[in-house]
Design a protein around this motif. Structure first.
Motif, mmCIF file in Angstrom:
data_model
loop_
_atom_site.group_PDB
_atom_site.id
_atom_site.type_symbol
_atom_site.label_atom_id
_atom_site.label_comp_id
_atom_site.label_asym_id
_atom_site.label_seq_id
_atom_site.Cartn_x
_atom_site.Cartn_y
_atom_site.Cartn_z
ATOM 1 N N LEU A 134 0.825 -1.470 -0.446
ATOM 2 C CA LEU A 134 -0.176 0.240 -0.414
ATOM 3 C C LEU A 134 1.158 1.378 0.173
ATOM 4 N N VAL A 135 0.531 2.496 -0.881
ATOM 5 C CA VAL A 135 1.337 3.312 -0.876
ATOM 6 C C VAL A 135 0.354 4.162 -0.924
ATOM 7 N N ALA A 136 0.557 5.544 0.560
ATOM 8 C CA ALA A 136 -0.021 6.548 0.422
ATOM 9 C C ALA A 136 -1.211 5.877 0.612
ATOM 10 N N SER A 137 -1.960 5.331 0.929
ATOM 11 C CA SER A 137 -2.825 4.310 0.978
ATOM 12 C C SER A 137 -3.386 4.088 2.779
ATOM 13 N N GLY A 138 -4.879 4.460 2.807
ATOM 14 C CA GLY A 138 -5.484 4.312 4.210
ATOM 15 C C GLY A 138 -7.530 4.835 4.210
ATOM 16 N N THR A 139 -7.435 4.758 4.851
ATOM 17 C CA THR A 139 -9.228 4.784 4.951
ATOM 18 C C THR A 139 -9.174 6.059 3.943
ATOM 19 N N ALA A 140 -10.597 6.733 3.780
ATOM 20 C CA ALA A 140 -11.402 7.999 3.078
ATOM 21 C C ALA A 140 -11.985 8.853 4.496
ATOM 22 N N HIS A 141 -11.908 8.093 5.497
ATOM 23 C CA HIS A 141 -12.814 8.362 6.909
ATOM 24 C C HIS A 141 -12.055 10.058 7.263
ATOM 25 N N TYR A 142 -13.062 10.757 7.886
ATOM 26 C CA TYR A 142 -13.146 12.174 7.531
ATOM 27 C C TYR A 142 -12.329 12.754 9.010
ATOM 28 N N VAL A 188 1.711 -7.809 4.225
ATOM 29 C CA VAL A 188 1.853 -6.087 3.658
ATOM 30 C C VAL A 188 2.947 -5.420 4.520
ATOM 31 N N LEU A 189 2.973 -4.600 3.327
ATOM 32 C CA LEU A 189 4.033 -3.057 3.625
ATOM 33 C C LEU A 189 3.057 -1.463 3.423
ATOM 34 N N SER A 190 2.902 -0.837 4.394
ATOM 35 C CA SER A 190 2.172 -0.211 4.074
ATOM 36 C C SER A 190 3.327 1.720 4.011
ATOM 37 N N LEU A 191 4.002 2.041 2.729
ATOM 38 C CA LEU A 191 4.317 3.453 2.389
ATOM 39 C C LEU A 191 3.841 4.642 2.602
ATOM 40 N N GLU A 192 3.864 5.318 3.821
ATOM 41 C CA GLU A 192 3.492 6.315 4.170
ATOM 42 C C GLU A 192 3.692 7.702 3.595
ATOM 43 N N ILE A 193 3.027 8.649 3.468
ATOM 44 C CA ILE A 193 3.806 9.726 2.595
ATOM 45 C C ILE A 193 3.950 10.692 4.074
#
Length: 302
Positions: free
Chosen positions: A138-146, A222-227
């Motif tokens: 996952l690259v710059a990915s997460g829920t859309a939850h405000y 799972v690899l999560s890459l967060e900016i």
């Protein structure tokens, strides 16, 4: 060496997405990885060509780009009356893509790479395709939850979600190109997106599957890459998405992205200057490969 012409379509369906092998640097009979990449909402797969080329070359493997239904080279268009939502993408399109890749590259480890909404949809689709996957990236990915946005921006996010929901409900389609967010999309897809944006939960219209429950049972690396300081996919959004994957072995890493760009642009511009992302993925995939080889050796000894 590029085995397939970048313009060659290996899988296409008028009711689905278009699959293109962009770069294949594999040697004959190689067992190097194959990456299937899903774009962000409203973004054509071709935008990720620099990333696809660099990743395939870095691992001496192959990278596949796939347009989401209704985007890029896909024949379906919301403006032309196409009606679909998350269900068609996660239960039909992505599993078909993975099955096609398994046939094209038998015996190769296949990693599903998703950027932003592509990561969310890839995560949902993994419950249907997990046996064919070696892992999820996952690259710059997460829920859309405000509610997972930083406190100072949460009220703006709430207003934006309500406006998008209202526009998508009132008009024949959601005019994202005009509004500058998400591209043109069908009403049902935006209803699925809006539900997640309001609640943080996934409810796929027309599906009998409880995806919130099903996500708990996916067992993949799972690899999560967060900016860092990404206003489109803040850290809390990634945390909320990853928390749903209770059975997965998750590794999280933060990257800077293209620092000379404005914060919101860094959510996308990494794909055009992908060295940092490619390095992180390459390191992680090689670690996965070493772990798999050790496990096979241990099983052989037993």
């Amino acid at each position: 060496m590029t085995i397939f012409d970048p313009s060659e379509t290996l899988f296409a369906d008028d009711d689905a997405s278009t699959l293109m092998v962009i770069f294949n640097h594999s040697r004959p009979r190689a067992h190097t990885p194959v990456f299937v990449c899903l774009p962000a909402m409203g973004v054509a797969a071709s935008f990720y060509t620099p990333f696809a080329e660099a990743l395939a070359q870095a691992v001496a493997g192959a990278t596949v780009l796939a347009d989401l239904r209704g985007q890029g080279e896909s024949a379906m268009r919301a403006r032309r009356g196409a009606r679909f939502g998350y269900r068609e993408i996660v239960e039909q399109d992505i599993p078909s893509l993975i099955a096609s890749i398994v046939t094209q590259f038998p015996g190769r480890p296949i990693y599903l790479v998703g950027h932003s909404l592509g990561g969310q949809l890839g995560t949902l689709a993994a419950m249907h395709s997990a046996p064919g996957l070696a892992g999820l990236i996952l690259v710059a990915s997460g829920t859309a939850h405000y509610r997972v946005w930083p406190n100072a921006l949460r009220w703006r996010a709430s207003i934006a979600v309500q406006v998008i929901r209202l526009v998508a409900a009132l008009l024949p389609w959601y005019p994202g190109r005009l509004l500058g967010f998400g591209g043109d999309q069908p009403r049902r897809l935006m209803a699925d997106w809006s539900y997640n944006a309001r609640t943080g939960r996934y409810r796929v219209s027309g599906s009998r599957i409880d995806y919130e429950e099903a996500l708990n049972d996916i067992a993949l690396p799972v690899l999560s890459l967060e900016i860092r300081a990404d206003p489109v996919a803040p850290t809390g959004a990634a945390t909320e998405l990853l928390a749903k994957l209770a059975s997965c072995a998750i590794e999280r890493r933060q990257i800077d992205g293209v620092t000379k760009d404005a914060a919101w642009r860094r959510h996308f511009s990494w794909a055009r200057r992908p060295d940092e992302v490619v390095a992180e993925i390459t390191t992680w995939v090689r670690a996965q490969s070493r772990g798999a080889n050790v496990e096979c050796l241990e099983q052989a000894v037993v």
